[in-house]
Design a protein around this motif. Structure first.
Motif, PDB file in Angstrom:
ATOM      1  N   ASP A  10     -42.698   7.031  -4.494  1.00  0.00           N
ATOM      2  CA  ASP A  10     -42.140   7.779  -5.624  1.00  0.00           C
ATOM      3  C   ASP A  10     -43.148   7.824  -6.777  1.00  0.00           C
ATOM      4  N   VAL A  11     -42.921   8.747  -7.704  1.00  0.00           N
ATOM      5  CA  VAL A  11     -43.849   8.964  -8.818  1.00  0.00           C
ATOM      6  C   VAL A  11     -43.956   7.733  -9.707  1.00  0.00           C
ATOM      7  N   TYR A  12     -42.857   6.981  -9.871  1.00  0.00           N
ATOM      8  CA  TYR A  12     -42.891   5.797 -10.734  1.00  0.00           C
ATOM      9  C   TYR A  12     -43.812   4.722 -10.159  1.00  0.00           C
ATOM     10  N   SER A  13     -43.752   4.527  -8.830  1.00  0.00           N
ATOM     11  CA  SER A  13     -44.662   3.565  -8.189  1.00  0.00           C
ATOM     12  C   SER A  13     -46.112   4.000  -8.371  1.00  0.00           C
ATOM     13  N   PHE A  14     -46.338   5.300  -8.223  1.00  0.00           N
ATOM     14  CA  PHE A  14     -47.695   5.826  -8.394  1.00  0.00           C
ATOM     15  C   PHE A  14     -48.150   5.678  -9.840  1.00  0.00           C
ATOM     16  N   ALA A  15     -47.224   5.881 -10.782  1.00  0.00           N
ATOM     17  CA  ALA A  15     -47.556   5.738 -12.196  1.00  0.00           C
ATOM     18  C   ALA A  15     -47.928   4.295 -12.533  1.00  0.00           C
ATOM     19  N   VAL A  16     -47.198   3.328 -11.956  1.00  0.00           N
ATOM     20  CA  VAL A  16     -47.522   1.915 -12.180  1.00  0.00           C
ATOM     21  C   VAL A  16     -48.886   1.596 -11.568  1.00  0.00           C
ATOM     22  N   ALA A  17     -49.109   2.075 -10.338  1.00  0.00           N
ATOM     23  CA  ALA A  17     -50.421   1.879  -9.705  1.00  0.00           C
ATOM     24  C   ALA A  17     -51.505   2.551 -10.540  1.00  0.00           C
ATOM     25  N   GLY A  18     -51.205   3.745 -11.051  1.00  0.00           N
ATOM     26  CA  GLY A  18     -52.151   4.462 -11.906  1.00  0.00           C
ATOM     27  C   GLY A  18     -52.458   3.708 -13.186  1.00  0.00           C
ATOM     28  N   SER A  19     -51.456   3.010 -13.718  1.00  0.00           N
ATOM     29  CA  SER A  19     -51.696   2.234 -14.940  1.00  0.00           C
ATOM     30  C   SER A  19     -52.712   1.118 -14.679  1.00  0.00           C
ATOM     31  N   PHE A  20     -52.676   0.543 -13.467  1.00  0.00           N
ATOM     32  CA  PHE A  20     -53.678  -0.472 -13.116  1.00  0.00           C
ATOM     33  C   PHE A  20     -55.078   0.133 -13.041  1.00  0.00           C
ATOM     34  N   ILE A  21     -55.188   1.318 -12.436  1.00  0.00           N
ATOM     35  CA  ILE A  21     -56.493   1.986 -12.340  1.00  0.00           C
ATOM     36  C   ILE A  21     -57.015   2.305 -13.738  1.00  0.00           C
ATOM     37  N   LEU A  22     -56.143   2.855 -14.596  1.00  0.00           N
ATOM     38  CA  LEU A  22     -56.554   3.161 -15.965  1.00  0.00           C
ATOM     39  C   LEU A  22     -56.962   1.885 -16.708  1.00  0.00           C
ATOM     40  N   PHE A  23     -56.241   0.787 -16.447  1.00  0.00           N
ATOM     41  CA  PHE A  23     -56.556  -0.499 -17.059  1.00  0.00           C
ATOM     42  C   PHE A  23     -57.973  -0.944 -16.677  1.00  0.00           C
ATOM     43  N   PHE A  24     -58.292  -0.854 -15.383  1.00  0.00           N
ATOM     44  CA  PHE A  24     -59.624  -1.282 -14.931  1.00  0.00           C
ATOM     45  C   PHE A  24     -60.721  -0.330 -15.406  1.00  0.00           C
ATOM     46  N   LEU A  25     -60.413   0.980 -15.460  1.00  0.00           N
ATOM     47  CA  LEU A  25     -61.386   1.931 -16.016  1.00  0.00           C
ATOM     48  C   LEU A  25     -61.661   1.593 -17.479  1.00  0.00           C
ATOM     49  N   ALA A  26     -60.605   1.254 -18.218  1.00  0.00           N
ATOM     50  CA  ALA A  26     -60.763   0.889 -19.632  1.00  0.00           C
ATOM     51  C   ALA A  26     -61.617  -0.367 -19.774  1.00  0.00           C
ATOM     52  N   LEU A  27     -61.380  -1.358 -18.913  1.00  0.00           N
ATOM     53  CA  LEU A  27     -62.207  -2.578 -18.955  1.00  0.00           C
ATOM     54  C   LEU A  27     -63.679  -2.263 -18.704  1.00  0.00           C
ATOM     55  N   GLU A  28     -63.935  -1.376 -17.728  1.00  0.00           N
ATOM     56  CA  GLU A  28     -65.319  -0.967 -17.469  1.00  0.00           C
ATOM     57  C   GLU A  28     -65.942  -0.352 -18.714  1.00  0.00           C
ATOM     58  N   MET A  29     -65.181   0.526 -19.380  1.00  0.00           N
ATOM     59  CA  MET A  29     -65.696   1.211 -20.566  1.00  0.00           C
ATOM     60  C   MET A  29     -65.933   0.246 -21.723  1.00  0.00           C
ATOM     61  N   ILE A  30     -65.005  -0.676 -21.940  1.00  0.00           N
ATOM     62  CA  ILE A  30     -65.099  -1.597 -23.079  1.00  0.00           C
ATOM     63  C   ILE A  30     -66.178  -2.655 -22.856  1.00  0.00           C
ATOM     64  N   LEU A  31     -66.171  -3.254 -21.663  1.00  0.00           N
ATOM     65  CA  LEU A  31     -67.079  -4.371 -21.393  1.00  0.00           C
ATOM     66  C   LEU A  31     -68.454  -3.945 -20.883  1.00  0.00           C
ATOM     67  N   GLY A  32     -68.586  -2.661 -20.528  1.00  0.00           N
ATOM     68  CA  GLY A  32     -69.865  -2.180 -20.021  1.00  0.00           C
ATOM     69  C   GLY A  32     -70.204  -2.731 -18.646  1.00  0.00           C
ATOM     70  N   ILE A  33     -69.166  -3.017 -17.855  1.00  0.00           N
ATOM     71  CA  ILE A  33     -69.376  -3.527 -16.503  1.00  0.00           C
ATOM     72  C   ILE A  33     -68.984  -2.450 -15.500  1.00  0.00           C
ATOM     73  N   THR A  34     -69.388  -2.643 -14.254  1.00  0.00           N
ATOM     74  CA  THR A  34     -69.019  -1.710 -13.203  1.00  0.00           C
ATOM     75  C   THR A  34     -68.244  -2.463 -12.148  1.00  0.00           C
ATOM     76  N   LEU A  35     -66.942  -2.130 -12.039  1.00  0.00           N
ATOM     77  CA  LEU A  35     -66.098  -2.749 -11.021  1.00  0.00           C
ATOM     78  C   LEU A  35     -66.187  -1.982  -9.710  1.00  0.00           C
ATOM     79  N   TYR A  36     -66.392  -0.669  -9.813  1.00  0.00           N
ATOM     80  CA  TYR A  36     -66.508   0.173  -8.626  1.00  0.00           C
ATOM     81  C   TYR A  36     -67.678   1.114  -8.830  1.00  0.00           C
ATOM     82  N   LYS A  37     -68.612   1.110  -7.902  1.00  0.00           N
ATOM     83  CA  LYS A  37     -69.788   1.960  -8.045  1.00  0.00           C
ATOM     84  C   LYS A  37     -69.903   2.874  -6.850  1.00  0.00           C
ATOM     85  N   GLU A  38     -69.988   4.184  -7.152  1.00  0.00           N
ATOM     86  CA  GLU A  38     -70.220   5.158  -6.095  1.00  0.00           C
ATOM     87  C   GLU A  38     -71.716   5.403  -5.999  1.00  0.00           C
TER      88      GLU A  38
END
Length: 192
Positions: free
Chosen positions: A70-98
């Protein structure tokens, strides 16, 4: 069908997508690609990104239902992705590198640089909270900005410099972190 244009929703969705797409933070990658291949097709990359994002906004939820999420589960999962993207931006680290793309065609610029996994996740997360027409306006505003950045990436790098780009990235990282927390809080109750 009633249309629900809401300036607050448009502004919030625009800021979320701006932070997730992080086109200013991608200027060094764009400069590198331009040096490697000589030319980036800004118009094509922007139009393809717009099509991918709007298509996913409408079809993404159907794909989720097909696989039983359901969309709510995806939204919660999405909040985790946004959280980790924000950490990458703030801390200048790379958690996932393509791997860095080898050519500056539509594929590495439009997808995954602009309309990547974080952007598509954010779109479905936004869909759980906002009206679709407001999200489409936010997508369009961001794509116009992406186009302008792609067209003038050399000038932007010269004006802002490396430190300026880093400051912008960190500021939007903090905003994105706050948005991730809000998105999690708004959707977690729907799961129980």
């Amino acid at each position: 069908m009633k249309v629900h244009f809401d300036f607050r929703e448009i502004a919030t969705a625009t800021m979320i997508l701006f932070a997730v797409i992080d086109i200013l933070g991608s200027v060094p990658i764009i400069i590198g690609l331009r040096k490697k291949v000589g030319h980036i097709e800004s118009e094509k990359a922007s139009v393809v990104s717009l099509i991918i994002m709007i298509a996913f906004l409408f079809v993404g939820e159907k794909i989720l239902k097909l696989i039983g999420i359901d969309v709510y589960s995806f939204a919660v999962a999405g909040s985790f992705i946004l959280f980790f993207l924000a950490l990458e931006m703030i801390l200048g680290i790379t958690l996932y590198k393509e791997d860095e793309p080898e050519s500056a065609s539509i594929v590495p610029i439009a997808f995954p640089l602009i309309a990547g996994a974080g952007t598509l996740t954010a779109l479905l997360s936004l869909r759980a909270e906002y009206h679709v027409e407001n999200i489409i306006v936010a997508i369009t505003i961001n794509i116009i900005f992406v186009y302008l950045v792609l067209k003038s990436s050399k000038r932007i790098e010269g004006v802002l410099g490396k430190n300026g780009l880093n400051i912008i990235r960190k500021v939007f990282g903090v905003i994105l972190l706050a948005i991730a927390v809000k998105l999690f809080a708004a959707n977690i109750n729907e799961l129980f």
